[in-house]
Design a protein around this motif. Sequence first.
Motif, PDB file in Angstrom:
ATOM      1  N   LEU A  60       0.854  -1.177   0.000  1.00  0.00           N
ATOM      2  CA  LEU A  60       0.000   0.000   0.000  1.00  0.00           C
ATOM      3  C   LEU A  60       0.895   1.232   0.000  1.00  0.00           C
ATOM      4  N   GLU A  61       0.712   2.106  -0.960  1.00  0.00           N
ATOM      5  CA  GLU A  61       1.585   3.258  -1.141  1.00  0.00           C
ATOM      6  C   GLU A  61       0.922   4.575  -0.771  1.00  0.00           C
ATOM      7  N   VAL A  62      -0.352   4.744  -1.168  1.00  0.00           N
ATOM      8  CA  VAL A  62      -1.031   6.026  -1.005  1.00  0.00           C
ATOM      9  C   VAL A  62      -2.487   5.804  -0.622  1.00  0.00           C
ATOM     10  N   VAL A  63      -2.977   6.649   0.284  1.00  0.00           N
ATOM     11  CA  VAL A  63      -4.390   6.702   0.623  1.00  0.00           C
ATOM     12  C   VAL A  63      -4.882   8.088   0.241  1.00  0.00           C
ATOM     13  N   VAL A  64      -5.977   8.157  -0.497  1.00  0.00           N
ATOM     14  CA  VAL A  64      -6.544   9.434  -0.927  1.00  0.00           C
ATOM     15  C   VAL A  64      -7.572   9.885   0.103  1.00  0.00           C
ATOM     16  N   LEU A  65      -7.413  11.117   0.574  1.00  0.00           N
ATOM     17  CA  LEU A  65      -8.344  11.696   1.545  1.00  0.00           C
ATOM     18  C   LEU A  65      -9.174  12.776   0.876  1.00  0.00           C
ATOM     19  N   PRO A  66     -10.487  12.708   0.982  1.00  0.00           N
ATOM     20  CA  PRO A  66     -11.319  13.790   0.466  1.00  0.00           C
ATOM     21  C   PRO A  66     -11.391  14.925   1.493  1.00  0.00           C
ATOM     22  N   VAL A  67     -10.983  16.109   1.090  1.00  0.00           N
ATOM     23  CA  VAL A  67     -10.979  17.258   1.996  1.00  0.00           C
ATOM     24  C   VAL A  67     -11.656  18.450   1.326  1.00  0.00           C
ATOM     25  N   ALA A  68     -12.140  19.371   2.143  1.00  0.00           N
ATOM     26  CA  ALA A  68     -12.810  20.568   1.632  1.00  0.00           C
ATOM     27  C   ALA A  68     -11.837  21.734   1.453  1.00  0.00           C
ATOM     28  N   ASP A  69     -10.880  21.851   2.358  1.00  0.00           N
ATOM     29  CA  ASP A  69      -9.950  22.974   2.352  1.00  0.00           C
ATOM     30  C   ASP A  69      -8.529  22.414   2.324  1.00  0.00           C
ATOM     31  N   ILE A  70      -7.907  22.474   1.171  1.00  0.00           N
ATOM     32  CA  ILE A  70      -6.592  21.859   0.963  1.00  0.00           C
ATOM     33  C   ILE A  70      -5.539  22.454   1.895  1.00  0.00           C
ATOM     34  N   ASP A  71      -5.481  23.770   1.985  1.00  0.00           N
ATOM     35  CA  ASP A  71      -4.448  24.400   2.810  1.00  0.00           C
ATOM     36  C   ASP A  71      -4.659  24.126   4.296  1.00  0.00           C
ATOM     37  N   ARG A  72      -5.908  24.083   4.738  1.00  0.00           N
ATOM     38  CA  ARG A  72      -6.193  23.742   6.134  1.00  0.00           C
ATOM     39  C   ARG A  72      -5.720  22.322   6.434  1.00  0.00           C
ATOM     40  N   SER A  73      -5.988  21.393   5.529  1.00  0.00           N
ATOM     41  CA  SER A  73      -5.556  20.010   5.716  1.00  0.00           C
ATOM     42  C   SER A  73      -4.039  19.897   5.676  1.00  0.00           C
ATOM     43  N   LYS A  74      -3.419  20.618   4.779  1.00  0.00           N
ATOM     44  CA  LYS A  74      -1.956  20.621   4.697  1.00  0.00           C
ATOM     45  C   LYS A  74      -1.360  21.108   6.019  1.00  0.00           C
ATOM     46  N   SER A  75      -1.908  22.160   6.577  1.00  0.00           N
ATOM     47  CA  SER A  75      -1.432  22.695   7.859  1.00  0.00           C
ATOM     48  C   SER A  75      -1.654  21.692   8.983  1.00  0.00           C
ATOM     49  N   PHE A  76      -2.815  21.046   9.005  1.00  0.00           N
ATOM     50  CA  PHE A  76      -3.141  20.079  10.045  1.00  0.00           C
ATOM     51  C   PHE A  76      -2.136  18.932  10.061  1.00  0.00           C
ATOM     52  N   TYR A  77      -1.938  18.295   8.909  1.00  0.00           N
ATOM     53  CA  TYR A  77      -1.050  17.137   8.863  1.00  0.00           C
ATOM     54  C   TYR A  77       0.420  17.545   9.038  1.00  0.00           C
ATOM     55  N   SER A  78       0.791  18.706   8.553  1.00  0.00           N
ATOM     56  CA  SER A  78       2.156  19.204   8.767  1.00  0.00           C
ATOM     57  C   SER A  78       2.410  19.433  10.250  1.00  0.00           C
ATOM     58  N   ALA A  79       1.409  19.939  10.971  1.00  0.00           N
ATOM     59  CA  ALA A  79       1.544  20.184  12.408  1.00  0.00           C
ATOM     60  C   ALA A  79       1.714  18.886  13.192  1.00  0.00           C
ATOM     61  N   LEU A  80       1.298  17.767  12.605  1.00  0.00           N
ATOM     62  CA  LEU A  80       1.501  16.466  13.243  1.00  0.00           C
ATOM     63  C   LEU A  80       2.918  15.943  13.007  1.00  0.00           C
ATOM     64  N   GLY A  81       3.692  16.687  12.243  1.00  0.00           N
ATOM     65  CA  GLY A  81       5.059  16.264  11.951  1.00  0.00           C
ATOM     66  C   GLY A  81       5.178  15.400  10.715  1.00  0.00           C
ATOM     67  N   TRP A  82       4.118  15.376   9.906  1.00  0.00           N
ATOM     68  CA  TRP A  82       4.160  14.573   8.694  1.00  0.00           C
ATOM     69  C   TRP A  82       4.985  15.302   7.635  1.00  0.00           C
ATOM     70  N   ARG A  83       5.792  14.546   6.902  1.00  0.00           N
ATOM     71  CA  ARG A  83       6.677  15.108   5.874  1.00  0.00           C
ATOM     72  C   ARG A  83       5.870  15.532   4.640  1.00  0.00           C
ATOM     73  N   LEU A  84       6.094  16.743   4.194  1.00  0.00           N
ATOM     74  CA  LEU A  84       5.475  17.209   2.955  1.00  0.00           C
ATOM     75  C   LEU A  84       6.308  16.693   1.786  1.00  0.00           C
ATOM     76  N   ASP A  85       5.720  15.829   0.982  1.00  0.00           N
ATOM     77  CA  ASP A  85       6.422  15.241  -0.155  1.00  0.00           C
ATOM     78  C   ASP A  85       6.176  16.011  -1.444  1.00  0.00           C
ATOM     79  N   ALA A  86       4.984  16.573  -1.575  1.00  0.00           N
ATOM     80  CA  ALA A  86       4.656  17.270  -2.819  1.00  0.00           C
ATOM     81  C   ALA A  86       3.485  18.221  -2.598  1.00  0.00           C
TER      82      ALA A  86
END
Length: 145
Positions: A3-29
Motif C-alpha cells: 500500500l503506497e497512497v491513501v486518498v483523503l477527500p478534503v474541503a480545504d486543501i491548505d487547512r488540511s496541509k497545515s493540520f497534517y504538517s503540524a503532526l510532523g508529517w513530511r510534505l512530499d509534494a
Amino acid sequence: MKLEVVVLPVADIDRSKSFYSALGWRLDADIVADDGFRVVQLTPPGSSCSVIFGSGVSSAAPGSVEGLHLVVSDIEAARAELAHSDVAVSEIFHDAGGVFHHAGTKDRLPGPDPARASYGSFVSFTDPDGNSWTVQEITERLPGR
C-alpha cells in the motif's frame, strides 16, 4: 504489493496541509497544474504509505473516510504528542471484545488493554474535515508480520 497512497477527500486543501504538517508529517509534494488540479502528499514519520488530497483528486465527500490506522509502539506517548499538537484526541481505550475495535464508539472501554496486549490499545481523532483515524499500539507483531 504494498500500500503506497491513501486518498483523503478534503474541503480545504491548505487547512488540511497545515493540520497534517503540524503532526510532523513530511510534505512530499504540493503540485498545482494550470487547470487547477492540485495534489498534496504527506507521509507520517516512519511510514511507507502516504496520504494525498487536493482538488480534482477525489470525488468522495470531504470527511467520508473512516478507519485509517496509524501504528505506534507507545499509545500513551502517541496520545500525548497528538494532544500537544492541539488535536482533539480521544482518551486511550480498548475494546470489550478484545480482538479489534468496533465501529464508532461501540464497546469501547476506558484505558489501555488490561493485559497491555499488543494490538489491544487505541486512541482516535479526526482531521478538520472529519476523516477518522485510529492509532493502535503494537508492541509485538503476530508471527509472519
